[in-house]
Design a protein around this motif. Structure first.
Motif, PDB file in Angstrom:
ATOM      1  N   LEU A 125       0.807  -1.225   0.000  1.00 33.33           N
ATOM      2  CA  LEU A 125       0.000   0.000   0.000  1.00 33.33           C
ATOM      3  C   LEU A 125       0.838   1.271   0.000  1.00 33.33           C
ATOM      4  N   GLU A 126       2.148   1.134  -0.221  1.00 32.58           N
ATOM      5  CA  GLU A 126       2.987   2.337  -0.311  1.00 32.58           C
ATOM      6  C   GLU A 126       2.551   3.228  -1.458  1.00 32.58           C
ATOM      7  N   ARG A 127       2.031   2.635  -2.502  1.00 35.70           N
ATOM      8  CA  ARG A 127       1.593   3.443  -3.652  1.00 35.70           C
ATOM      9  C   ARG A 127       0.443   4.376  -3.292  1.00 35.70           C
ATOM     10  N   HIS A 128      -0.240   4.075  -2.185  1.00 36.05           N
ATOM     11  CA  HIS A 128      -1.306   4.945  -1.681  1.00 36.05           C
ATOM     12  C   HIS A 128      -0.857   5.719  -0.445  1.00 36.05           C
ATOM     13  N   ASN A 129       0.456   5.740  -0.197  1.00 35.30           N
ATOM     14  CA  ASN A 129       1.036   6.470   0.936  1.00 35.30           C
ATOM     15  C   ASN A 129       0.560   5.937   2.288  1.00 35.30           C
ATOM     16  N   TYR A 130       0.336   4.631   2.366  1.00 36.68           N
ATOM     17  CA  TYR A 130       0.007   4.005   3.638  1.00 36.68           C
ATOM     18  C   TYR A 130       1.290   3.547   4.327  1.00 36.68           C
ATOM     19  N   SER A 131       1.290   3.656   5.653  1.00 36.57           N
ATOM     20  CA  SER A 131       2.380   3.144   6.473  1.00 36.57           C
ATOM     21  C   SER A 131       1.757   2.355   7.621  1.00 36.57           C
ATOM     22  N   LEU A 132       1.954   1.040   7.627  1.00 36.41           N
ATOM     23  CA  LEU A 132       1.328   0.158   8.600  1.00 36.41           C
ATOM     24  C   LEU A 132       2.252  -0.093   9.779  1.00 36.41           C
ATOM     25  N   PHE A 133       1.691   0.035  10.973  1.00 37.57           N
ATOM     26  CA  PHE A 133       2.426  -0.165  12.214  1.00 37.57           C
ATOM     27  C   PHE A 133       1.762  -1.302  12.972  1.00 37.57           C
ATOM     28  N   TRP A 134       2.432  -2.449  13.045  1.00 37.06           N
ATOM     29  CA  TRP A 134       1.859  -3.663  13.619  1.00 37.06           C
ATOM     30  C   TRP A 134       2.195  -3.766  15.099  1.00 37.06           C
TER      31      TRP A 134
END
Length: 288
Positions: A125-134
């Motif tokens: 999802l980097e292409r949508h500027n998402y940054s996931l924090f698990w």
């Protein structure tokens, strides 16, 4: 008389030791001092500045040069400043969306599977500027949610999206009606702590084996009822929910041998549904 002999003072080059030395300059009489040439101070001031690099001869000329240079440079500087400001504004408007995924060991093992997958921990999802924090914790129960969120807020800024996957470890331990009331109270408190955060509910997964009961069917039905309640609750408060219809307690290939944690196939299905849900939240006009 004998002839006068030559003097022995002659040297080999034919030069005599008492030969006259030649001096440069004009000869002057003894006792007469050399006259110094008078210098006109006005002429020295006019010519002195021009004996090096060329430059203005008066302060007025210097001010004219500075003003002319400033007139040419100020518009260019203003354009450069406007460009920098506009770029910063564009960057701030297009800043990435931070997503916290908080939950039990299901989240922990999903993170490890995502880390080794092609899409990576951000699920592509980097292409949508998402940054996931698990943030997955083995054995996490429902009462750990609020302390966990408060702890994260001590070190991180509030996220744009919060996904919660928790509660299955409490089924069979807390009466169903009481559990629903506790869930509602927790969501209300989260909305107060995170007023600008969209909350997503990740449905509790079925199990082949439950800790507090041997009646697998009744425990899975209880999980379904709680999921339906939470789906409505978060939707009313402006959130969303994520379902995993492919994962059922009849599909044994979705689980490990313990009947609780997901297999590689189960983790793949879990991450696929999570990825699709986050895409739809960020871009609801698109169909994935």
């Amino acid at each position: 008389m004998q002839p006068r002999q030559k003097s022995h003072s002659l040297e080999e080059g034919g030069r005599t030791s008492n030969a006259k030395r030649k001096f440069s300059g004009k000869a002057r009489l003894p006792g007469v001092k050399r006259k110094c040439k008078a210098v006109d101070p006005d002429k020295s001031q006019e010519t002195a500045p021009n004996q090096g690099r060329a430059g203005p001869s008066t302060p007025t000329d210097l001010e004219d040069v500075v003003s002319s240079v400033a007139e040419r440079m100020i518009p260019e500087l203003n354009k450069a400043i406007e460009t920098i400001i506009s770029k910063r504004l564009d960057t701030s408007e297009d800043s990435g969306k931070v997503v916290w995924i908080v939950g039990s060991s299901i989240i922990k093992w999903a993170f490890f599977y995502a880390k080794n997958s092609i899409d990576g921990v951000n699920l592509g999802l980097e292409r949508h500027n998402y940054s996931l924090f698990w943030q997955g914790k083995g054995g996490m129960n429902w009462f750990d949610i609020i302390p966990k969120i408060k702890l994260l807020l001590r070190y991180e800024s509030p996220p744009e999206i919060l996904v919660i996957h928790c509660g299955a470890n409490d089924i069979g331990k807390i009466p169903l009606l009481r559990f629903r009331a506790i869930m509602q109270s927790t969501i209300t408190e989260l909305n107060q702590i995170l007023p600008n955060t969209t909350i997503g509910w990740s449905n509790m997964l079925p199990r082949i084996s439950w800790r507090f009961s041997s009646d697998v069917k009744s425990q899975n039905l209880a999980a379904i009822r709680l999921n339906n309640f939470m789906n409505r609750l978060v939707s009313v408060n402006g959130g969303f929910f994520i379902k995993y219809p492919e994962i059922t307690w009849h599909a044994k290939e979705m689980f490990r041998s313990d009947g609780v944690h997901l297999s590689n196939i189960g983790n793949c299905v879990f991450l696929f549904n999570l990825q699709r849900a986050l895409q739809q939240v960020g871009f609801p006009e698109k169909i994935y």
